[in-house]
Structures are given as C-alpha cells and as structure tokens.
Design a protein around this motif. Structure first.
Motif, mmCIF file in Angstrom:
data_model
loop_
_atom_site.group_PDB
_atom_site.id
_atom_site.type_symbol
_atom_site.label_atom_id
_atom_site.label_comp_id
_atom_site.label_asym_id
_atom_site.label_seq_id
_atom_site.Cartn_x
_atom_site.Cartn_y
_atom_site.Cartn_z
ATOM 1 N N ARG A 1 2.091 1.841 -3.427
ATOM 2 C CA ARG A 1 1.010 2.277 -4.305
ATOM 3 C C ARG A 1 0.659 3.748 -4.062
ATOM 4 O O ARG A 1 0.474 4.522 -4.997
ATOM 5 C CB ARG A 1 -0.197 1.378 -4.082
ATOM 6 C CG ARG A 1 -1.301 1.561 -5.074
ATOM 7 C CD ARG A 1 -2.235 0.351 -5.097
ATOM 8 N NE ARG A 1 -2.570 -0.101 -3.767
ATOM 9 C CZ ARG A 1 -2.215 -1.299 -3.270
ATOM 10 N NH1 ARG A 1 -1.510 -2.144 -4.003
ATOM 11 N NH2 ARG A 1 -2.564 -1.658 -2.049
ATOM 12 N N ARG B 1 1.181 6.925 -6.683
ATOM 13 C CA ARG B 1 0.063 7.775 -7.094
ATOM 14 C C ARG B 1 0.341 9.235 -6.786
ATOM 15 O O ARG B 1 0.078 10.122 -7.618
ATOM 16 C CB ARG B 1 -1.220 7.326 -6.396
ATOM 17 C CG ARG B 1 -2.447 8.148 -6.758
ATOM 18 C CD ARG B 1 -3.717 7.481 -6.261
ATOM 19 N NE ARG B 1 -3.724 7.334 -4.825
ATOM 20 C CZ ARG B 1 -4.094 8.282 -3.962
ATOM 21 N NH1 ARG B 1 -4.484 9.468 -4.429
ATOM 22 N NH2 ARG B 1 -4.099 8.072 -2.666
ATOM 23 N N ASP C 1 -6.227 2.980 -0.801
ATOM 24 C CA ASP C 1 -5.067 2.269 -1.335
ATOM 25 C C ASP C 1 -4.536 1.202 -0.388
ATOM 26 O O ASP C 1 -3.484 0.619 -0.643
ATOM 27 C CB ASP C 1 -3.935 3.261 -1.645
ATOM 28 C CG ASP C 1 -4.297 4.222 -2.761
ATOM 29 O OD1 ASP C 1 -4.405 3.766 -3.907
ATOM 30 O OD2 ASP C 1 -4.485 5.415 -2.474
ATOM 31 N N SER D 1 0.825 -1.211 0.000
ATOM 32 C CA SER D 1 0.000 0.000 0.000
ATOM 33 C C SER D 1 0.856 1.256 0.000
ATOM 34 O O SER D 1 0.539 2.235 -0.679
ATOM 35 C CB SER D 1 -0.929 -0.001 1.208
ATOM 36 O OG SER D 1 -1.789 -1.123 1.186
#
Length: 301
Positions: free
Chosen positions: A55, A59, A263, A52
């Motif tokens: 990620r 982003r 996320d 996570s």
C-alpha cells in the motif's frame, strides 16, 4: 463402544470413548494452544507487513508519477531570466498541465528535514525550483530535456523515474519477506504440532493396544487425536489472531494524525485476513496430526 461411524460427524461431535487416550491435561495440550496462539499472532503481523508495504509503495509511486521538478542554477543576475525562459518552454510543451515556481518558504520546508529549522535563505545560493504537473497524456521527459538543454542553460529536469524503480523493488522485497515469514510460521506450527501429537501417541500406546484388541481400527484412533489437536490449534490461533488484530486497531487509533502508522494494518476487506489465520492453523494441525498419528500407529503395530 462405537467403532465405526460417519467420519465428518465423528470429527465434529467427537467420541468420548476414543478421546480418553488423548492427554487432556499436562504440558502437551497447553503447549499446543500456546504455540498456535503465538504463531497466529505473528502470522497476522506478517500479513499486515506485506499488505502495508504494498500500500505504501503504491501511494508513493503514484505521488512520484504525478509530477516532476525542474531545477535551475544560474548567477543571481540571470536566474529570473532563465526561470522565465523555462516557464515559456513548459507552457509550449505538450503534456504539461501546469508549472509554477516554488516560493522560498516552500524550498526551505523541503530542506528542513536535512538542514534543520531557522535557515536564512538570503545567505544560501539556492537554485530555483519549478513544480511541473503532467497532463493526460504526460509529456515526453527526454524531449523536454533536450529543449531545456538548448534554451535554458543550467536547467535540470527530474521526472522522479530514478526513484520509482528502487522503491518498487524495495517494496517487493518487503512483501517477499512477509510472505516467507508467513510460510515459515506455517512450517513451524506444523512441525511443533507433529512433535506434540507424536508425543501424545507415544504416551497413550498402552491404551491404543487395548483399543485394538477391542476391534478399533487405526482410522478410529487417529481421528480422536486429529480432532483434539486441530481444535486446540484453531483455538490458540484464534486467540493469537484476535490479540494481534486488536493491537493493530489500537495502533491505528492511537496514530490519529496518520503520520507514522497511516498505512500500517488492515483496511476494509483486508480485515478478513486475520479471520483466515485460525482456518489455516486448523488445516495445518489437521494435516500434521493425521500424518503423525498414522506414522506412529504403524510403529506401534
């Protein structure tokens, strides 16, 4: 009594004669399953944390690299003129796809997390903010700064580069913490399984001596312990990993708006990660029990 046989077949099927020396009841079996379950639960959450953080970092870095902000500060009578001059510079700058002036409501929305709601813009000397979208290839930030310094006094370009490196570094540290946590979980499981197997071997030493008198070799005896403890660890880890995966799925379902846990958890092929936890737990238990069994059997020789 069957003393020898195919190792793989014996491990999968088991040997009721040999497994009589492995405690089937009491604290040790339950402790092994419980510890493996807790470790499996924590391992899944450690994997989710590492995935996570990567990620979220990707982003955020993508969002930061997509645009830049130009802040213009000037006396009230000169603000519009300098804004128009800045727009003219941006229109003639290679690599700038578009540029627009943020409205007062958009600026207020940016300030609300820090200053609260109900701001009266007319009473605040707010600078003028321009949103810049880069093209492909993107503009030269340093060259644009030099042009703005010469043509638009009071203009400050923020291409978000100062935020990208600390963000990437923080995400890397979180992933490192997740990986180290997973390694510590594996190490703790190996140590606890070793202690449990050693205790079980010490408890059944009289039966082990009888089996040796009947011709049983140490490989035959150790195989029974390795099989039992490997299966117990795999079973416990499966239960713990399933519980953790269910908890993560419920968290994602509860956060339907995607605000807090958008996320966090596993997505797509990442759900195969929890499936690897029981396999890893079984491998650790196999290695730890085998090592402990042969070490203890040497002491009982």
């Amino acid at each position: 009594m069957r003393i020898e046989g195919n190792a793989l077949t014996a491990f999968l099927i088991g040997d009721k004669q040999a497994e009589r020396i492995v405690p089937a009841t009491g604290l040790i079996p339950w402790l092994t399953v419980f510890v493996a379950g807790v470790m499996g639960f924590l391992a899944v959450f450690a994997m989710a944390l590492a995935l996570s953080s990567g990620r979220v970092s990707e982003r955020w870095l993508t969002d930061l690299s997509r645009g830049a902000t130009l802040r213009i500060s000037a006396p009230a009578g000169q603000l519009d003129a300098r804004t128009e001059a800045a727009l003219q510079v941006l229109r003639t700058t290679p690599g700038v796809a578009s540029a627009r002036v943020l409205s007062d409501s958009e600026q207020v929305a940016l300030l609300e997390p820090w200053l609260g709601t109900g701001l009266v813009v007319d009473t605040l000397p707010l600078p003028r903010l321009l949103d810049i979208q880069p093209g492909d290839p993107a503009f030269d930030a340093e060259g644009l700064r030099l042009r703005l310094a010469g043509e638009v006094p009071g203009a400050v370009l923020d291409d978000h580069s100062r935020w990208q490196e600390p963000l990437a570094r923080a995400a890397g540290r979180i992933q490192w913490v997740g990986a180290m946590t997973l390694l510590m979980i594996v190490g703790a499981m190996g140590a606890l399984v070793t202690l449990a197997a050693t205790s079980a071997l010490a408890t059944g030493h009289q039966v082990i001596l009888v089996l040796r008198l009947l011709g049983a070799r140490d490989v035959y005896i150790a195989r029974a312990f390795v099989r039992r403890f490997t299966l117990r660890a795999a079973f416990g880890a499966t239960a713990g990993a399933a519980l953790a995966a269910s908890a993560l799925a419920l968290i994602q379902r509860a956060d339907q708006g995607g605000i807090i846990f958008a996320d966090f958890g596993f997505f797509g092929i990442e759900w195969f990660g929890p499936l690897a936890v029981p396999i890893l737990a079984g491998a650790v238990a196999f290695w730890a029990t085998r090592r402990a069994a042969f070490a203890q059997l040497r002491k009982l020789a």
